[in-house]
Design a protein around this motif. Sequence first.
Motif, PDB file in Angstrom:
ATOM      1  N   LEU A  41      28.883  43.087  27.289  1.00 59.35           N
ATOM      2  CA  LEU A  41      30.067  43.343  28.087  1.00 59.35           C
ATOM      3  C   LEU A  41      30.049  42.566  29.392  1.00 59.35           C
ATOM      4  O   LEU A  41      28.978  42.289  29.946  1.00 59.35           O
ATOM      5  CB  LEU A  41      30.165  44.836  28.411  1.00 59.35           C
ATOM      6  CG  LEU A  41      30.296  45.806  27.238  1.00 59.35           C
ATOM      7  CD1 LEU A  41      30.097  47.232  27.723  1.00 59.35           C
ATOM      8  CD2 LEU A  41      31.637  45.637  26.548  1.00 59.35           C
ATOM      9  N   GLY A  42      31.234  42.245  29.871  1.00 57.47           N
ATOM     10  CA  GLY A  42      31.373  41.724  31.217  1.00 57.47           C
ATOM     11  C   GLY A  42      31.525  42.901  32.161  1.00 57.47           C
ATOM     12  O   GLY A  42      32.497  43.662  32.070  1.00 57.47           O
ATOM     13  N   ILE A  43      30.567  43.084  33.050  1.00 56.23           N
ATOM     14  CA  ILE A  43      30.500  44.292  33.878  1.00 56.23           C
ATOM     15  C   ILE A  43      30.789  43.967  35.334  1.00 56.23           C
ATOM     16  O   ILE A  43      30.242  43.004  35.892  1.00 56.23           O
ATOM     17  CB  ILE A  43      29.108  44.953  33.753  1.00 56.23           C
ATOM     18  CG1 ILE A  43      28.874  45.405  32.306  1.00 56.23           C
ATOM     19  CG2 ILE A  43      28.970  46.125  34.718  1.00 56.23           C
ATOM     20  CD1 ILE A  43      27.490  45.950  32.051  1.00 56.23           C
ATOM     21  N   GLY A  44      31.638  44.765  35.931  1.00 60.74           N
ATOM     22  CA  GLY A  44      31.897  44.668  37.355  1.00 60.74           C
ATOM     23  C   GLY A  44      31.337  45.883  38.064  1.00 60.74           C
ATOM     24  O   GLY A  44      31.540  47.019  37.612  1.00 60.74           O
ATOM     25  N   VAL A  45      30.620  45.656  39.144  1.00 65.54           N
ATOM     26  CA  VAL A  45      29.980  46.746  39.899  1.00 65.54           C
ATOM     27  C   VAL A  45      30.738  46.937  41.208  1.00 65.54           C
ATOM     28  O   VAL A  45      30.760  46.043  42.054  1.00 65.54           O
ATOM     29  CB  VAL A  45      28.499  46.433  40.178  1.00 65.54           C
ATOM     30  CG1 VAL A  45      27.873  47.573  40.979  1.00 65.54           C
ATOM     31  CG2 VAL A  45      27.740  46.217  38.870  1.00 65.54           C
ATOM     32  N   GLU A 102      35.161  44.077  31.571  1.00 65.97           N
ATOM     33  CA  GLU A 102      35.330  44.936  30.391  1.00 65.97           C
ATOM     34  C   GLU A 102      34.780  46.329  30.660  1.00 65.97           C
ATOM     35  O   GLU A 102      35.242  47.307  30.066  1.00 65.97           O
ATOM     36  CB  GLU A 102      34.626  44.319  29.199  1.00 65.97           C
ATOM     37  CG  GLU A 102      35.207  42.978  28.773  1.00 65.97           C
ATOM     38  CD  GLU A 102      34.270  42.229  27.857  1.00 65.97           C
ATOM     39  OE1 GLU A 102      34.685  41.982  26.706  1.00 65.97           O
ATOM     40  OE2 GLU A 102      33.143  41.892  28.274  1.00 65.97           O
ATOM     41  N   LEU A 103      33.780  46.423  31.520  1.00 68.46           N
ATOM     42  CA  LEU A 103      33.243  47.697  31.980  1.00 68.46           C
ATOM     43  C   LEU A 103      33.202  47.670  33.500  1.00 68.46           C
ATOM     44  O   LEU A 103      32.568  46.787  34.090  1.00 68.46           O
ATOM     45  CB  LEU A 103      31.832  47.940  31.429  1.00 68.46           C
ATOM     46  CG  LEU A 103      31.003  49.055  32.102  1.00 68.46           C
ATOM     47  CD1 LEU A 103      31.676  50.410  31.948  1.00 68.46           C
ATOM     48  CD2 LEU A 103      29.583  49.094  31.532  1.00 68.46           C
ATOM     49  N   VAL A 104      33.871  48.619  34.131  1.00 68.51           N
ATOM     50  CA  VAL A 104      33.844  48.753  35.583  1.00 68.51           C
ATOM     51  C   VAL A 104      32.931  49.915  35.935  1.00 68.51           C
ATOM     52  O   VAL A 104      33.153  51.048  35.495  1.00 68.51           O
ATOM     53  CB  VAL A 104      35.253  48.996  36.158  1.00 68.51           C
ATOM     54  CG1 VAL A 104      35.187  49.124  37.679  1.00 68.51           C
ATOM     55  CG2 VAL A 104      36.191  47.867  35.764  1.00 68.51           C
ATOM     56  N   LEU A 105      31.893  49.638  36.704  1.00 71.71           N
ATOM     57  CA  LEU A 105      30.938  50.656  37.134  1.00 71.71           C
ATOM     58  C   LEU A 105      31.265  51.052  38.568  1.00 71.71           C
ATOM     59  O   LEU A 105      31.122  50.245  39.492  1.00 71.71           O
ATOM     60  CB  LEU A 105      29.511  50.115  37.032  1.00 71.71           C
ATOM     61  CG  LEU A 105      28.388  51.092  37.367  1.00 71.71           C
ATOM     62  CD1 LEU A 105      28.330  52.216  36.332  1.00 71.71           C
ATOM     63  CD2 LEU A 105      27.041  50.372  37.433  1.00 71.71           C
ATOM     64  N   LEU A 106      31.696  52.285  38.757  1.00 73.64           N
ATOM     65  CA  LEU A 106      32.082  52.790  40.071  1.00 73.64           C
ATOM     66  C   LEU A 106      30.915  53.553  40.674  1.00 73.64           C
ATOM     67  O   LEU A 106      30.635  54.692  40.292  1.00 73.64           O
ATOM     68  CB  LEU A 106      33.312  53.707  39.944  1.00 73.64           C
ATOM     69  CG  LEU A 106      34.556  53.095  39.292  1.00 73.64           C
ATOM     70  CD1 LEU A 106      35.614  54.167  39.074  1.00 73.64           C
ATOM     71  CD2 LEU A 106      35.102  51.961  40.142  1.00 73.64           C
ATOM     72  N   ALA A 107      30.227  52.925  41.600  1.00 70.44           N
ATOM     73  CA  ALA A 107      29.066  53.539  42.258  1.00 70.44           C
ATOM     74  C   ALA A 107      29.401  53.750  43.730  1.00 70.44           C
ATOM     75  O   ALA A 107      28.879  53.068  44.615  1.00 70.44           O
ATOM     76  CB  ALA A 107      27.833  52.658  42.086  1.00 70.44           C
TER      77      ALA A 107
END
Length: 300
Positions: A12-16, A71-76
């Motif tokens: 996946l293309g991941i955005g942090v 494709e996946l957004v990681l909300l931290a």
Amino acid sequence: MSTADKRRRGRLGIGVIGAGRVGAVLGAALRAAEHAVVGVSAVSEESHERAANLLPGVPVMEIPDIVERSELVLLAVPDDALGSLVSGLAATNAWQAGQLVAHTSGRFGTEILEPARRAGAIPLALHPAMTFTGMSLDLTRLADCSFGVTAPTAVLPIAQALVVEMGAEPVVIDEADRVNYHLALAHASNHLVTITAQSTQLLKDIGVENPDRLLGPLMRASLENALASGEHSLTGPVARGDAGTVSAHLQEMAAQDSANLRDTYRALSLATALRAIDRGLLSEERGKAVIDALSLDEGQ
């Protein structure tokens, strides 16, 4: 490799969003699992440095650009900022159909991601049950870590797989149980830090140069015994019903004018006594003597 090829391989293309201690480490863990981190958001100098150290080569980007490319957004982000962030992005039509959106909050399940879900995104809650330093050593500690995972039934395997890829163990938590789950973890972890700090200060005040050498073996053994045997491992003056010792402790704290410490000691001693009595580990008579000593101090 094309995007289609990456999807077939599960990459996946991941955005942090949020290069704090948690976001940067989890981004690095997912990157180590061969996902591509396409962007990270960072505001403070510390978060920029953390992103550079843990996610080298990953561009620091504005949040809308990260959402657009991921494709996946990681909300931290902090708990109190999560809801407004999700709804704000929904108001600008940023969320995309089929996009995975995962947050790392312990308090919330997936309901807080409802604005993204209404836009067609897939909501996941992935909370790591560990404390983070924001350094690379956290990556090795993930192997002993569990995540509280909440997701719609149909996509729960995706959430579990992401956790496993980071080297950790997924534990499924129902949506309705998230606050109780987080309460348990916060009570155990945060208050342990407070107790350790208070005990460390007491020892420093009497001239002990390395309090950790006294407290470390004791606290580690207590924790291991408690996890293995529960309250049957309880020791100390409250467990023995030594009301005189409890009174001496309270008098010493009164002499030091340590109101904060006295409040903590009294509350925990009372909770310990009541649980020990309820479970038959402490007789009613001895337990009452301890409770009376604590109540007498409270009235002073």
